[in-house]
Design a protein around this motif. Structure first.
Motif, PDB file in Angstrom:
ATOM      1  N   ARG A  61      40.608  58.796  86.302  1.00  0.00           N
ATOM      2  CA  ARG A  61      40.970  57.393  86.527  1.00  0.00           C
ATOM      3  C   ARG A  61      40.742  57.000  87.986  1.00  0.00           C
ATOM      4  O   ARG A  61      40.131  55.974  88.281  1.00  0.00           O
ATOM      5  N   MET A  73      49.691  56.477  80.516  1.00  0.00           N
ATOM      6  CA  MET A  73      48.275  56.775  80.270  1.00  0.00           C
ATOM      7  C   MET A  73      48.134  57.252  78.834  1.00  0.00           C
ATOM      8  O   MET A  73      49.000  57.975  78.327  1.00  0.00           O
ATOM      9  N   GLU A  81      42.614  55.420  76.750  1.00  0.00           N
ATOM     10  CA  GLU A  81      42.114  55.081  78.088  1.00  0.00           C
ATOM     11  C   GLU A  81      41.140  56.141  78.581  1.00  0.00           C
ATOM     12  O   GLU A  81      40.103  55.819  79.175  1.00  0.00           O
ATOM     13  N   SER A 124      43.080  54.417  69.868  1.00  0.00           N
ATOM     14  CA  SER A 124      44.119  53.422  70.102  1.00  0.00           C
ATOM     15  C   SER A 124      44.686  52.899  68.781  1.00  0.00           C
ATOM     16  O   SER A 124      45.906  52.758  68.623  1.00  0.00           O
ATOM     17  N   SER A 142      35.417  47.877  79.233  1.00  0.00           N
ATOM     18  CA  SER A 142      36.593  47.436  79.971  1.00  0.00           C
ATOM     19  C   SER A 142      37.507  46.565  79.123  1.00  0.00           C
ATOM     20  O   SER A 142      38.738  46.659  79.222  1.00  0.00           O
ATOM     21  N   LYS A 175      39.273  48.823  76.666  1.00  0.00           N
ATOM     22  CA  LYS A 175      40.233  49.658  77.397  1.00  0.00           C
ATOM     23  C   LYS A 175      41.474  48.833  77.738  1.00  0.00           C
ATOM     24  O   LYS A 175      42.610  49.321  77.607  1.00  0.00           O
ATOM     25  N   TRP A 176      41.258  47.605  78.170  1.00  0.00           N
ATOM     26  CA  TRP A 176      42.368  46.704  78.494  1.00  0.00           C
ATOM     27  C   TRP A 176      43.264  46.491  77.275  1.00  0.00           C
ATOM     28  O   TRP A 176      44.501  46.546  77.379  1.00  0.00           O
ATOM     29  N   MET A 197      45.328  49.720  76.693  1.00  0.00           N
ATOM     30  CA  MET A 197      46.334  50.123  77.675  1.00  0.00           C
ATOM     31  C   MET A 197      47.626  49.327  77.569  1.00  0.00           C
ATOM     32  O   MET A 197      48.632  49.689  78.198  1.00  0.00           O
ATOM     33  N   GLU A 256      47.938  49.348  85.759  1.00  0.00           N
ATOM     34  CA  GLU A 256      46.574  49.869  85.690  1.00  0.00           C
ATOM     35  C   GLU A 256      45.617  48.816  85.136  1.00  0.00           C
ATOM     36  O   GLU A 256      44.449  48.750  85.543  1.00  0.00           O
ATOM     37  N   ALA A 257      46.099  47.969  84.237  1.00  0.00           N
ATOM     38  CA  ALA A 257      45.246  46.913  83.696  1.00  0.00           C
ATOM     39  C   ALA A 257      44.838  45.937  84.797  1.00  0.00           C
ATOM     40  O   ALA A 257      43.680  45.478  84.838  1.00  0.00           O
ATOM     41  N   GLU A 301      42.136  47.588  86.980  1.00  0.00           N
ATOM     42  CA  GLU A 301      40.825  47.614  86.342  1.00  0.00           C
ATOM     43  C   GLU A 301      40.190  46.228  86.273  1.00  0.00           C
ATOM     44  O   GLU A 301      38.970  46.095  86.387  1.00  0.00           O
TER      45      GLU A 301
END
Length: 543
Positions: free
Chosen positions: A237, A369, A373, A404, A459, A462-463, A466, A472-473, A476
């Motif tokens: 990460r 996490m 991710e 996910s 991305s 991933k958003w 998460m 972390e969002a 990113e």
């Protein structure tokens, strides 16, 4: 209903921080000592070590700042009314400071120092106390976990402010120098080197601890293999964070993280970094704020991606509206739309975090996490032709999506092939807030697309995966520009923050100006421009 005190004094960083920092030694001091294994328990030490392990437990909870033993107000201004909203996940119907607050880019001095305070008072100080015990020498694997916890927490702090005191923390009571963010990241990687080598040696030795470390380990219940895999995933990460600032460093650290000989990364949901609620008196702070205060609701950006994609996770993430005028709809709030006390009642019934159906509860572990991710990070590594990614960008991207969906128990084999697009936003109460769809990106992978569109797909998914971890969002989003988020409805920054680029960082705490003025003034010169405001980009933020 308890309400957040908006006045800066309540959240001023206490002067005690300087005293606590003094207790810390340099973070890499005595690395060789910490890597020395020990086969026995020193006489008289076990009881003391049990007491000292409480420092690790406290530091782990402080990464996300649990409610209960602390104050849920603290989490609210540490993360919830900052990163959770800047990330496009959350928004609030509560008109703090008459609607002029961080959510409309009027950066509140009394809010902006909380993440800094928590990092030093609740994490660094407790790790320093653990360092001063016999744990590093007697049980180096436990100390390795403490190092990983510290890097996890402080990586979040530097990603909020940029330069922070790190290498010299604890060397003086005043004028504690700041490190550049570039140097802080270099130190993180060195600390992970040390911790990982220690864990690999301990795992290979086949030894066990002579006490129940699981009583103090709120994440992996004393499974050091899983701690090693999380550490490698954390390195991955952090490596991807810096790819636009130092491509060579990103490549080297990502490939090290992905090297199978180093212990591997998180690959299944049983390896997710979730901090469990330790018992009576503690709660998940995000759920507490949503359920008990109704102070946080769903952001319009998240709603429009979920409803547009017909995403099967939508019923897990958010509830339907309870406003009688717009019953049973999934509808979010545009950030900055609540501009005063007269507008609050227009929005309190919009969609919230789904605690109503029991998806989230006060005892839900805090997610930091996930395996999903990590698959998306690996997909980006493959997109950049890094070694050891373990598959093509498409394979890893689709694996991330399905991992996910499995995490949320909404398996849908057709979702990865969806050609749906995000919805436009329609505010049922105020058409002035309406906006067209933020993006035309679909879920289905397109191998013929250019690199930018492939990055946007990775991305964006991933958003979505998460959620609800907004810190972390937000990082990113700043790094990649994805997903494309709706702009703030009202920008009260006095032209210091771009409506298009959105918030890039938080200003340094006022208490640092009061107690560490020379150092923080010097630190401003380490920023991308000498301006301590929310529009100044961090070192790795090259967008």
């Amino acid at each position: 209903m308890k309400r957040l005190n908006i006045f800066p004094g309540k959240y001023r960083l206490p002067a005690i921080v300087a005293g606590m920092l003094l207790a810390m030694s340099a973070c890499t001091k005595n690395f060789e000592l910490y890597n020395t294994d020990n086969t026995g328990v020193p006489n008289g030490m076990l009881e003391a070590d049990f007491y000292n392990l409480s420092y690790l437990k406290t530091a782990t909870m402080a990464i996300y700042n649990f409610s209960g033993g602390g104050d849920p107000n603290s989490f609210q201004v540490q993360q919830n009314l900052n990163a959770d909203c800047f990330s496009g996940y959350m928004a609030s119907a509560t008109p703090f400071n008459g609607g002029r607050n961080n959510l409309s880019y009027f950066m509140m001095t009394g809010w902006n120092g909380e993440a800094f305070k928590v990092g030093y008072v609740n994490v660094m100080s407790n790790v320093a106390l653990l360092r001063q015990s016999n744990i590093p020498k007697d049980f180096p694997a436990v100390w390795a976990v403490a190092q990983i916890v510290q890097v996890t927490a402080m990586s979040r702090v530097t990603d909020i402010y940029g330069p922070i005191p790190y290498s010299k923390a604890g060397t003086a009571k005043t004028n504690i120098d700041y490190d550049s963010q570039q140097d802080v990241y270099a130190r993180f990687f060195k600390e992970l080197d040390t911790a990982n080598a220690t864990l690999r040696d301990f795992i290979a030795s086949g030894k066990t601890l002579p006490f129940k470390f699981g009583d103090f380990d709120l994440v992996y219940n004393a499974d050091f293999t899983k701690w090693l895999q999380f550490s490698n995933s954390l390195r991955l990460r952090l490596a991807m964070h810096v790819i636009n600032a130092d491509a060579a460093l990103a490549k080297a650290e990502a490939e090290k993280a992905l090297d199978p000989a180093k212990g591997g990364v998180i690959t299944g949901n049983d390896g997710n970094m979730n901090v469990r609620i330790p018992g009576a008196g503690y709660t998940n702070p995000l759920v507490f704020i949503a359920q008990n205060w109704n102070d946080i609701l769903i952001n319009a950006s998240l709603q429009c991606y979920l409803t547009g994609y017909k995403d099967p996770r939508i019923s897990k993430y958010m509830s339907k509206s309870t406003d009688a005028a717009i019953p049973s709809q999934y509808v979010g709030i545009r950030l900055g739309a609540v501009t005063g006390s007269n507008s609050k009642n227009d929005y309190v019934g919009y969609s919230a975090l789904n605690y109503q159906d029991g998806v989230f509860s006060l005892n839900t572990p805090v997610q930091l996490m996930t395996a999903a991710e990590v698959y998306f990070l690996r997909a980006e590594a493959a997109l950049n032709n890094f070694a050891n990614a373990g598959g093509t960008a498409q394979d890893l991207y689709e694996k991330g999506i399905n991992t996910s969906l499995d995490q949320w128990h909404v398996a849908d084999a057709n979702y990865v092939n969806s050609t749906n697009k995000p919805d436009a936003y329609v505010d049922p109460k105020n058409a002035q807030n309406n906006l067209p769809s933020p993006s035309d990106i679909t879920v289905k992978w397109d191998e013929s697309a250019d690199k930018a569109h492939k990055q946007e797909r990775i991305s964006t998914q991933k958003w979505l995966a998460m959620f609800p971890e907004g810190q972390e969002a937000w990082t990113e989003f700043r790094r990649t520009g994805y997903p494309k988020l709706f702009p703030v409805a009202v920008n009260n920054s006095n032209n210091t923050i771009s409506t298009t680029l959105q918030v890039r960082r938080l200003p340094f705490p006022q208490n640092e100006y009061n107690t560490n003025n020379a150092a923080v003034t010097k630190a401003i010169g380490l920023l991308s421009k000498p301006s301590d405001d929310g529009g100044t980009a961090l070192w790795w933020d090259k967008r």
